[in-house]
Design a protein around this motif. Structure first.
Motif, PDB file in Angstrom:
ATOM      1  N   GLU A 241      14.416  49.961  25.728  1.00 45.92           N
ATOM      2  CA  GLU A 241      14.223  50.791  24.540  1.00 45.92           C
ATOM      3  C   GLU A 241      13.200  50.167  23.590  1.00 45.92           C
ATOM      4  OE1 GLU A 241      17.247  49.750  25.645  1.00 45.92           O
ATOM      5  OE2 GLU A 241      17.828  51.638  26.610  1.00 45.92           O
ATOM      6  N   SER A 242      13.323  48.872  23.364  1.00 42.68           N
ATOM      7  CA  SER A 242      12.389  48.165  22.495  1.00 42.68           C
ATOM      8  C   SER A 242      10.987  48.166  23.083  1.00 42.68           C
ATOM      9  CB  SER A 242      12.861  46.726  22.275  1.00 42.68           C
ATOM     10  OG  SER A 242      11.910  46.000  21.534  1.00 42.68           O
ATOM     11  N   CYS A 243      10.884  47.982  24.372  1.00 43.23           N
ATOM     12  CA  CYS A 243       9.595  47.973  25.045  1.00 43.23           C
ATOM     13  C   CYS A 243       8.904  49.329  24.900  1.00 43.23           C
ATOM     14  CB  CYS A 243       9.783  47.607  26.513  1.00 43.23           C
ATOM     15  SG  CYS A 243       8.253  47.282  27.402  1.00 43.23           S
ATOM     16  N   ALA A 244       9.656  50.406  25.121  1.00 46.68           N
ATOM     17  CA  ALA A 244       9.100  51.756  24.985  1.00 46.68           C
ATOM     18  C   ALA A 244       8.661  52.023  23.548  1.00 46.68           C
ATOM     19  CB  ALA A 244      10.124  52.791  25.436  1.00 46.68           C
ATOM     20  N   ALA A 245       9.460  51.608  22.583  1.00 43.69           N
ATOM     21  CA  ALA A 245       9.129  51.825  21.174  1.00 43.69           C
ATOM     22  C   ALA A 245       7.881  51.042  20.781  1.00 43.69           C
ATOM     23  CB  ALA A 245      10.312  51.426  20.292  1.00 43.69           C
ATOM     24  N   GLN A 246       7.781  49.803  21.228  1.00 48.00           N
ATOM     25  CA  GLN A 246       6.623  48.984  20.888  1.00 48.00           C
ATOM     26  C   GLN A 246       5.358  49.475  21.596  1.00 48.00           C
ATOM     27  OE1 GLN A 246       6.482  46.887  18.426  1.00 48.00           O
ATOM     28  NE2 GLN A 246       8.640  47.232  18.035  1.00 48.00           N
ATOM     29  N   LEU A 247       5.514  49.991  22.810  1.00 50.01           N
ATOM     30  CA  LEU A 247       4.373  50.573  23.525  1.00 50.01           C
ATOM     31  C   LEU A 247       3.844  51.784  22.758  1.00 50.01           C
ATOM     32  CD1 LEU A 247       2.497  50.719  26.008  1.00 50.01           C
ATOM     33  CD2 LEU A 247       4.249  52.167  27.080  1.00 50.01           C
ATOM     34  N   ARG A 248       4.758  52.674  22.330  1.00 51.28           N
ATOM     35  CA  ARG A 248       4.347  53.849  21.538  1.00 51.28           C
ATOM     36  C   ARG A 248       3.627  53.419  20.265  1.00 51.28           C
ATOM     37  NH1 ARG A 248       9.378  55.698  23.161  1.00 51.28           N
ATOM     38  NH2 ARG A 248      10.321  55.042  21.202  1.00 51.28           N
ATOM     39  N   ARG A 249       4.206  52.450  19.569  1.00 54.01           N
ATOM     40  CA  ARG A 249       3.626  51.947  18.313  1.00 54.01           C
ATOM     41  C   ARG A 249       2.223  51.391  18.541  1.00 54.01           C
ATOM     42  NH1 ARG A 249       3.945  46.728  15.911  1.00 54.01           N
ATOM     43  NH2 ARG A 249       3.634  46.846  13.665  1.00 54.01           N
ATOM     44  N   LEU A 250       2.069  50.562  19.566  1.00 52.20           N
ATOM     45  CA  LEU A 250       0.781  49.970  19.885  1.00 52.20           C
ATOM     46  C   LEU A 250      -0.255  51.041  20.233  1.00 52.20           C
ATOM     47  CD1 LEU A 250      -0.755  47.305  20.357  1.00 52.20           C
ATOM     48  CD2 LEU A 250       0.024  47.409  22.720  1.00 52.20           C
ATOM     49  N   CYS A 251       0.149  52.034  21.014  1.00 56.24           N
ATOM     50  CA  CYS A 251      -0.773  53.098  21.412  1.00 56.24           C
ATOM     51  C   CYS A 251      -1.250  53.900  20.206  1.00 56.24           C
ATOM     52  CB  CYS A 251      -0.124  54.006  22.453  1.00 56.24           C
ATOM     53  SG  CYS A 251      -0.015  53.212  24.076  1.00 56.24           S
TER      54      CYS A 251
END
Length: 60
Positions: A13-23
């Motif tokens: 969940e954290s990985c997906a959220a941080q990926l979205r944020r970075l993108c």
């Protein structure tokens, strides 16, 4: 594809959220959605400023 950025966290969940944020912040395109990293048991995702390749090629 020249530049690839990796996100690595302890949970999917954290990985997906941080990926979205970075993108969003850096105008990147995901090329690898959160996947369990072998050996570390952490979650990893990748993004690039280039458009993802066609035909699958591991992009999720």
């Amino acid at each position: 594809m020249d530049l690839v950025v990796t996100v690595q966290t302890n949970s999917r969940e954290s990985c997906a959220a941080q990926l979205r944020r970075l993108c969003v912040l850096a105008s990147l395109t995901p090329i690898l959605m959160p996947t369990r990293s072998l050996g570390t048991e952490r979650w990893m995702a990748r993004a690039t400023p280039a458009a993802p390749a066609e035909g699958g090629e591991g992009r999720g």
